[in-house]
Design an enzyme around this catalytic site. Sequence first.
Site: not given
Ligand code: DON
Length: 564
Positions: A100, A373, A391, A415, A445, A466
């Site tokens: 991450r 993502t 992502t 985030d 998430s 997300g």
């Molecule tokens: O880490 C996360 O939860 C978000 N940055 C994920 C973003 C994501 O899934 C974008 N698409 N919908």
Amino acid sequence: MFKITTACLLFFFVIACKQNPHKPANPTGLVTKKAMVVAAREEAASIGAAVIKKGGNAFDAMVATEMALAVAYPFAGNLGGGGFMVYRKNDGSVGALDYREKAPLAAHKNMYLDSLGNVVPEMSTVGATAVGVPGTVAGVMAVHKKFGKLPLEQILSPVIALANKGVIVTEKQAKRLDNSREKFISVNGDSTKFAQVYYKGDTIKYPALANTLNTIMLQGKDGFYKGEIAKKLADFIQEKGGFITEEDLAKYEAQWRNPVIFNYKDLKIISMSPPSSGGITMQQIFKMMEPFDVASFGHNSEKTIQLFTESARRAYADRNYFLGDPDFVTIPTNKLTSDSYLTERMKTFSFDSATASDDIAHGAIEIIESNETTHYSIVDAEGNAVSVTTTLNGAYGSKLYSDELGFFLNNEMDDFSSKPGVPNMFGLIGAEANSIAPEKRMLSSMTPTIVEKEGQLYMVVGTPGGSTIITAVAQTILNVYEFNLSMQDAVNAPRFHHQWLPDLIMFEEEGFTQELKTNLKEKGYKLREGKNPIIGKVDAIRILPNGQLEGGADKRGDDTAVGF
Ligand code: DON
């Protein structure tokens, strides 16, 4: 005599045809004997599968697929973002890797607030100020170092060849590029690569990215985080007003973590631990549902939707308050996942009426979801399994694109909780546990997951989306296990979502009747009105009882299963 025999045959036929939750459904997706990769683009899945075919393992294929997605799927595939991997080796051992992004050293708690203490619009979402220190290259190099079988050259050469040869634009990709073009230009100027209009069928070549990948192939992690590339990257981000320095890049390390492991009935679920909320939140949802005979309620039935929604409502309330980077905050995991706590949480649940989210906590916020993502699932010829979600956060991340190095930079800083109680781009509100601090990782998430049944590998699954990621992964597992859908049908099946706040159930457009929605409203559920977007794009693999693999490649995207 004849009549009796016919009646008997008919009786047995009916019994045999009746859906038996313990008899796996017939596959409807691609079935292969040995190995499979399911990913957002066919080009990436093919390169991953080819690496296995030439003797590589699932970890080599992970490196190849991740890098190939950076070429073929710049919408979310990346060198400038981060991700999480959960694995299960064929000897049953499991683990997880956290690559991450991190907040830069110059970051601080109120960095996205103006002098009046209000969140500055777009500062954490668009352009250089939104960028977290990228983790992807450190992630793939850590995987290769620990588990790789083939030399990097054999893994990355086909990816570099793809970047040089170019990738054909699909209809969906042309639309996505078009949606972001104005932002590309406002962030990067009108001479940037993606200022150009690309149509379906065009080929986009990536020579700058090929050069960057070549340096990584020759020099490994340091080729990206130190030396020329690091200097160019830090200078570029700072020129554009961002915070990341060469020191930030030099200090970045991916972290091996213990995955979250729990049982749901006779399944063992292995999923991502903090700084992703995925595993713990899914564990809470499943554990609140476990006492019920879910299969008897029926797939996407009113009762199933109620039970799932009420479990998710309670789990997301905890997610937003308690979870953050475990290197910075203490998470009360044992308490949050204990039977006694979760039984207590469900004491207010009844099939007669909805629980109001305000009775669990306060707040009223907008939900904005998307699928920016990407997830890929891999099983190799030796039975090792890898589940990865990666992502840039938003579509093409911060939209900041280094034309010189050939990749987009993330907007993962969004985030974090910029200000307690103020929602991020997914409508998630945060608390102190997810506040910004130098070198801290923002809560995620993302829920890359592997499932075992009776000690055997059973499923590899994950999705973008997300805040909807956790519910989409949980529903896909339930679709196979409780409702006896094949892997492909489980992925295709319509999905719904609830995340505590806003207090709304969101349904995908297709697949839920008006009658069902009316009944839920009568019980006090609020439904999100207007045109609802798709929820997730799940890419998964199911292991059939005969050991063969069934792919579930989400029809919502260009996703494809490739194997042999
Ligand atoms: O880490 C996360 O939860 C978000 N940055 C994920 C973003 C994501 O899934 C974008 N698409 N919908």
